[in-house]
Design a protein around this motif. Sequence first.
Motif, short mmCIF file in Angstrom:
data_model
loop_
_atom_site.label_atom_id
_atom_site.label_comp_id
_atom_site.label_asym_id
_atom_site.label_seq_id
_atom_site.Cartn_x
_atom_site.Cartn_y
_atom_site.Cartn_z
N LYS A 1 35.12 43.85 44.16
CA LYS A 1 33.83 43.01 44.60
C LYS A 1 34.04 42.70 46.13
O LYS A 1 35.20 42.12 46.36
CB LYS A 1 33.12 41.95 43.96
N ARG B 1 41.03 37.12 46.29
CA ARG B 1 41.16 36.74 44.82
C ARG B 1 42.63 37.28 44.25
O ARG B 1 42.88 38.61 44.43
CB ARG B 1 40.25 37.32 43.79
N HIS C 1 32.43 33.91 30.28
CA HIS C 1 32.44 34.92 31.43
C HIS C 1 33.11 36.48 30.75
O HIS C 1 34.05 36.51 30.45
CB HIS C 1 33.87 34.30 32.35
N GLU D 1 32.31 34.59 42.40
CA GLU D 1 33.63 34.16 43.10
C GLU D 1 33.88 34.33 44.32
O GLU D 1 34.60 33.69 45.10
CB GLU D 1 34.43 35.01 42.25
MG LIG Z 1 35.92 40.07 37.37
#
Ligand SMILES: [Mg+2]
Length: 401
Positions: A14, A90, A207, A385
């Motif tokens: 992402k 991330r 999640h 995120e």
């Molecule tokens: Mg993920």
Amino acid sequence: MKVLVINSGSSSIKYQLLEMDTEKVLAKGLVERIGIEGSRIIHRKNEEKYVIEKVIKNHEEGLKEVLDLLTSEDYKVISSLNEIDAVGHRVVHGGERFSSSVIIDKESLDAIEMMSFLAPLHNPANVMGIKAAMELLPNVPQIAVFDTSFHQTMPKTSFLYAIPYEYYEKYKIRRYGFHGTSHKYVSRRAAEILGKDIKTLKIITSHIGNGASIAAVKNGESFDTSMGFTPLEGLVMGTRSGDIDPAIVSFLAQEEGLTAKEVVEILNNKSGVYGITKGFSSDMRDIEDKALEGDKVCRLALDIYEYRIAKYIGAYAAAMNGVDVIVFTAGVGENSPVTREEICEKYLTYLGVKIDKEKNNFKGLERVISTPDSKVTVLVVPTNEELMIARETKELVSTKN
Ligand SMILES: [Mg+2]
Ligand SMILES: Nc1ncnc2c1ncn2[C@@H]1O[C@H](COP(=O)(O)OP(=O)(O)O)[C@@H](O)[C@H]1O
Ligand SMILES: CC(=O)OP(=O)(O)O
């Protein structure tokens, strides 16, 4: 300040490019189904959405496509990569070494790379993304934001395993927990949406994507979470087994002539719903579609998947001696009304959970899906995120200057 965020998940990348003075998203997108049939890029710029079907074999290919897209003639949002002021990455495993975000230098990059064996589906992709960005943007600060940071507040009763204590001292074997940026974001958003002070709430955040974990968020802090020393523990996932009896590892090693490492690879890559369906699919859309068509194997996989989630919700309601709010997020949590409804209706009515089926029938929005008289408020909060990572990136770069 323009910040590019790269979030490599186990099945996806992402990305978001943000103007941080206003937090405006200039472009964002998703490279999905990496390494399996039907991979594609969904790229959004302003209100426009582009779907680019393309064979994307691994994260490296995916990231290259993303960087090309941002400056390409057809989809571009910036004229050159030089317009980017900082990149936020991330990073899944930060171990005990990283309890908060860092500006990446050679030493921290080596440390992140060394932790790859603890998060084999993630840290290698994260390191690849960092190296690629460093090469393409050599003078731009690169920041690492760790999935493990939010869970550093867990008490020892939650994070210690009942194995000889010396292994914790010697090897730091303990529960770390992952998806922390997401659990933090959605728990805070849930409190905001409900107009309540998060310090007064007992929240269970679910999640559930390709990787999946549940957290007990008590008074705004992580109190417990289902992933452990590595992102393999806990829920049933796309290709990961989640909880199993550890004795299965040595049994399988002996019977199949494998090393322990090879068995753990099977638990990471060939298990979960993919394993239960004999390799049919790791993607919950495929599993759900077939299950609803009456396919027995996929129905069983979906049942096992949901049952494990419900067991953890029950466990965390006990762990916090109550629950006020349950949040669903990530690929499945945001987009699958069927999974949400089945979990709540089959297993959570004893907690006083009541779902409004009409309200639950949607995808990808922030919404309360419980009825007004439900004892527990149930919400869907799409995770973000990338926004959290962009904020951390801006903060670190600003304090340095
Ligand atoms: Mg993920
Ligand atoms: N409409 C949907 N119904 C069911 N599952 C969905 C839907 N949309 C996406 N998903 C599932 O979400 C998962 C991907 O979630 P995501 O959070 O993006 O994963 P990760 O970050 O772990 O790579 C996939 O299993 C995908 O099938
Ligand atoms: C930690 C983890 O499993 O992440 P993801 O869900 O993005 O694969």
